[in-house]
Design an enzyme around this catalytic site. Structure first.
Site, PDB file in Angstrom:
ATOM      1  CG  ASP A 117      20.160 -51.973  -9.992  1.00 32.92           C
ATOM      2  OD1 ASP A 117      21.100 -51.559 -10.697  1.00 32.92           O
ATOM      3  OD2 ASP A 117      20.333 -52.511  -8.874  1.00 32.92           O
ATOM      4  CG  HIS A 118      21.171 -48.388  -7.836  1.00 36.37           C
ATOM      5  ND1 HIS A 118      21.243 -48.436  -6.461  1.00 36.37           N
ATOM      6  CD2 HIS A 118      21.532 -49.620  -8.285  1.00 36.37           C
ATOM      7  CE1 HIS A 118      21.648 -49.646  -6.090  1.00 36.37           C
ATOM      8  NE2 HIS A 118      21.825 -50.373  -7.183  1.00 36.37           N
ATOM      9  CG  HIS A 211      29.231 -51.291  -6.860  1.00 34.85           C
ATOM     10  ND1 HIS A 211      28.925 -52.615  -6.648  1.00 34.85           N
ATOM     11  CD2 HIS A 211      28.263 -50.829  -7.725  1.00 34.85           C
ATOM     12  CE1 HIS A 211      27.846 -52.935  -7.349  1.00 34.85           C
ATOM     13  NE2 HIS A 211      27.433 -51.880  -8.014  1.00 34.85           N
ATOM     14  CG  HIS A 309      20.789 -53.898  -4.019  1.00 33.84           C
ATOM     15  ND1 HIS A 309      21.433 -54.985  -4.550  1.00 33.84           N
ATOM     16  CD2 HIS A 309      20.818 -52.957  -4.996  1.00 33.84           C
ATOM     17  CE1 HIS A 309      21.849 -54.694  -5.773  1.00 33.84           C
ATOM     18  NE2 HIS A 309      21.477 -53.479  -6.067  1.00 33.84           N
TER      19      HIS A 309
HETATM   20 ZN   LIG Z   1      22.299 -52.397  -7.667  1.00 31.59          ZN
HETATM   21 ZN   LIG Z   2      25.385 -51.513  -8.700  1.00 31.32          ZN
END
Ligand SMILES: [Zn+2]
Ligand SMILES: [Zn+2]
Length: 359
Positions: A117-118, A211, A309
């Protein structure tokens, strides 16, 4: 009275009929189209590059979850006559193009990590800014691994690049300017800020976030003319983010409403959608809830917290209220739920924080 209503109704119907006829008239179509184009020839976003402020534009505020109007993660920062893009989520290029951002003035891409998604539109950012006249290769910063991501996108776009050069000429589109240059951030210190770049008064730094199992993942800080903004990237609540954001004017922080994720899990499980339920079971531990982001913003004493986000991205007012439940009580200061097109302007050497929306 009745007569007036009839007259009014007749007038409205007549106007609608006239509009219908005009919209099918070739000369009117041509004139309206050309007029609209002329208005767009001066890019609307040019003013964002003025050196009088640090500016932050949300070019994508969704997460991997689909949403009809929000693009996937993208935050653009304007300073010293250029703009820098933190993450290139799917749909974000379309946003910037619609808003008339002068594409050739891109200063670099800064990736926080390599979840799809990034990075989805990295190839588009490279290609479109090259066609627009970018004068040099596109620098792409990110943790180690950015070399593979850049090489993969370059390979995927290699045929298109050849087509463009064949069609428009190598003088118009010099091949070397169309390349990307991977700029790995290495080493990544366990704590504290480390340099990314410095240019004409703009200082960009990065910091480690949490993360896991995605590691390393980073966030970025921008300082320019006495103003500052921090972009968290994807992270569980992290002391590293709080330290990096200490005293910043704006903190753009990711947010995942785990109370909504739990409901999705339960509803999916009840419906026999076990794979959806499994994913919902796994994701809470590597993101930050809106209330946690509010507490972190208090701790860091930032001027404005902007949530982005958004997971799941709320689709209406009721869901916005559900998503942000508890934030008002938790946040001791200003905060906003981010939207695509939200522009935050920080005039140089002042305390002012101004917001407006690009459409
Ligand atoms: Zn993300
Ligand atoms: Zn992520």
């Amino acid at each position: 009275m009745r007569r007036w209503i009839w007259l009014l109704g007749g007038g409205v119907a007549g106007a609608a009929l006239l509009m219908g006829v005009l919209s099918r008239t070739p000369a009117v179509q041509d004139a309206v189209f050309a007029r609209g184009l002329a208005a767009r020839m001066e890019p609307a976003g040019t003013g964002l590059l003025e050196p009088d402020a640090l500016r932050v534009l949300l070019c994508g505020t969704a997460s991997p979850f689909p949403h009809p109007t929000r693009a996937r993660p993208c935050t653009a920062v304007f300073a010293a006559g250029r703009f820098y893009v933190v993450d290139t989520g799917t749909g974000s290029w379309n946003n910037l193009a619609l808003w008339g951002i002068p594409a050739e003035r891109i200063g670099g891409v800064l990736l926080t990590h390599f979840h799809s998604d990034h990075i989805g539109e990295l190839g588009e950012f490279d290609l479109q800014t090259w066609v627009a006249g970018r004068p040099e290769p596109l620098s792409v910063f990110g943790p180690r691994g950015v070399e593979r991501v850049v090489a993969g996108f370059e390979e995927a776009y290699a045929l298109d690049t050849d087509y463009r050069i064949a069609h428009h000429g190598a003088d118009f589109l010099p091949a070397e300017r169309g390349r990307m240059r991977a700029r790995p951030l290495d080493p990544i210190p366990a704590e504290g800020l480390a340099p990314v770049l410095e240019r004409e008064g703009l200082v960009v730094t990065f910091f480690r976030v949490d993360h896991a199992p995605v590691s390393p993942a980073v966030g970025y800080r921008f300082d320019y003319r006495g103003r500052s903004v921090v972009v968290s990237g994807d992270t569980a609540r992290s002391a590293g983010v709080a330290a990096a954001a200490r005293g910043a004017d704006v903190l753009v922080h990711e947010a995942q409403a785990n109370h909504m994720v739990a409901t999705i899990r339960d509803v999916a499980r009840a419906a026999g959608r076990e794979r959806v339920a499994h994913v919902m079971e796994d994701i809470p531990d590597y993101h930050t809830t809106p209330v946690e982001a509010a507490a972190l913003a208090n701790e860091a004493q930032v001027g404005l917290l902007v949530l982005t986000h958004l997971t799941p991205p709320p689709a209406n007012g009721l869901l916005v209220n559900l998503f942000t439940r508890g934030v008002r009580e938790a946040r001791d200061g200003d905060w906003l739920l981010g939207d695509d097109g939200l522009l935050i302007e920080l005039p140089a050497d002042s305390k002012a924080i101004e917001t407006r929306r690009l459409r």
